[in-house]
Design a protein around this motif. Structure first.
Motif, mmCIF file in Angstrom:
data_model
loop_
_atom_site.group_PDB
_atom_site.id
_atom_site.type_symbol
_atom_site.label_atom_id
_atom_site.label_comp_id
_atom_site.label_asym_id
_atom_site.label_seq_id
_atom_site.Cartn_x
_atom_site.Cartn_y
_atom_site.Cartn_z
ATOM 1 N N ALA A 151 0.605 -1.114 0.054
ATOM 2 C CA ALA A 151 -0.027 -0.378 0.490
ATOM 3 C C ALA A 151 0.933 1.086 -0.160
ATOM 4 C CB ALA A 151 -0.901 0.272 1.273
ATOM 5 N N GLY A 152 1.497 1.826 0.702
ATOM 6 C CA GLY A 152 2.773 2.769 0.103
ATOM 7 C C GLY A 152 3.709 2.689 -1.016
ATOM 8 N N HIS A 153 3.654 1.771 -1.712
ATOM 9 C CA HIS A 153 4.135 1.657 -3.050
ATOM 10 C C HIS A 153 3.667 3.327 -3.919
ATOM 11 C CE1 HIS A 153 6.345 0.795 -6.525
ATOM 12 N NE2 HIS A 153 5.485 0.558 -7.612
ATOM 13 N N GLY A 154 5.137 3.761 -4.194
ATOM 14 C CA GLY A 154 3.914 5.436 -5.389
ATOM 15 C C GLY A 154 4.247 6.602 -4.163
ATOM 16 N N PHE A 155 4.841 6.188 -2.492
ATOM 17 C CA PHE A 155 4.806 6.760 -2.339
ATOM 18 C C PHE A 155 5.227 8.905 -2.538
ATOM 19 C CE2 PHE A 155 5.866 10.007 1.681
ATOM 20 C CZ PHE A 155 4.802 10.188 2.420
#
Length: 235
Positions: free
Chosen positions: A41-45
């Protein structure tokens, strides 16, 4: 100009180098932190953080909140559907720790500040940023005890090149425009902004950019030592 009584220095990319290198590294560190914290879910922060940064800059142009990495992180996390309150400050801390790790003080800057003081010349750092972050940078760079005043856009309420921040610096140092000199790497923010307040400027063009079309005249230096040599002619 009258007898030189104060020198105003920009901070980022003027007294140290390079903010851009630290900024790039900070994005890498934040993306790693986000994936470790949130998993997939943190990918692309990193991209969400940059988008939030641009959104806030468009919503509040030239206003101090556009420098607040906590706000960038909050907006980014919210846009990703994640709870920002427990994590935004940590994300900002990851960002700034990365920037701090890449800072290198300009050769000759500490010694030249000591020289200015020896001649009775006051020193102010005049910078677009939040006060606590710039204080931390000055501490880490070993410059905090070498300046007389810090003047941030957070304190002034608006960014350079607006003259308000330069007027505040002059009031703090107790000088008139023709008794002060501004040194900075950004021609528009530093040189033109100072000019609007009646202050002469030195453009620290260390990246050898093409000079912008402008009626504003200034001395152009390509490294800090060259700028210092020019200032010595004004003692």
């Amino acid at each position: 100009m009258s007898k030189l009584k104060a020198v105003f220095f920009d901070l980022d990319d003027t007294l140290y180098t390079s903010f851009q290198a630290g900024d790039r590294y900070a994005y890498e560190c934040m993306e790693k932190w986000a994936q470790e914290t949130f998993g997939e879910a943190g990918h692309g922060f990193d991209a969400a953080f940059l988008t939030a940064r641009k959104q806030l800059a468009a919503e509040q142009p030239d206003m101090p909140p556009i420098h607040d990495r906590v706000l960038f992180a909050q907006r980014a996390l919210e846009n990703m559907g994640l709870n920002a309150v427990p994590h935004a400050r940590k994300a900002a801390a990851v960002y700034w720790d990365a920037v701090f790790a890449k800072m290198t003080v300009r050769p000759g800057a500490p010694e030249f500040m000591d020289e200015l003081h020896a001649h009775g010349i006051r020193i102010a750092v005049v910078t677009n940023m939040l006060a606590d972050i710039q204080m931390e940078k000055l501490m880490r760079l070993g410059l905090s005890e070498r300046i007389d005043y810090l003047v941030t856009s957070e304190e002034a309420g608006i960014d350079k090149p607006h003259r308000t921040i330069f007027d505040l610096a002059m009031r703090k140092c107790g000088v008139q425009p023709d008794e002060a000199l501004m040194v900075g790497d950004n021609f528009t923010h530093d040189v033109c902004g100072a000019h609007e307040a009646g202050i002469s400027g030195i453009w620290l063009n260390w990246t050898h950019k093409e000079r912008p079309e402008s009626e504003v005249s200034c001395f152009e230096a390509h490294d800090f030592l060259e700028a210092a040599d020019h200032i010595r002619t004004l003692f």
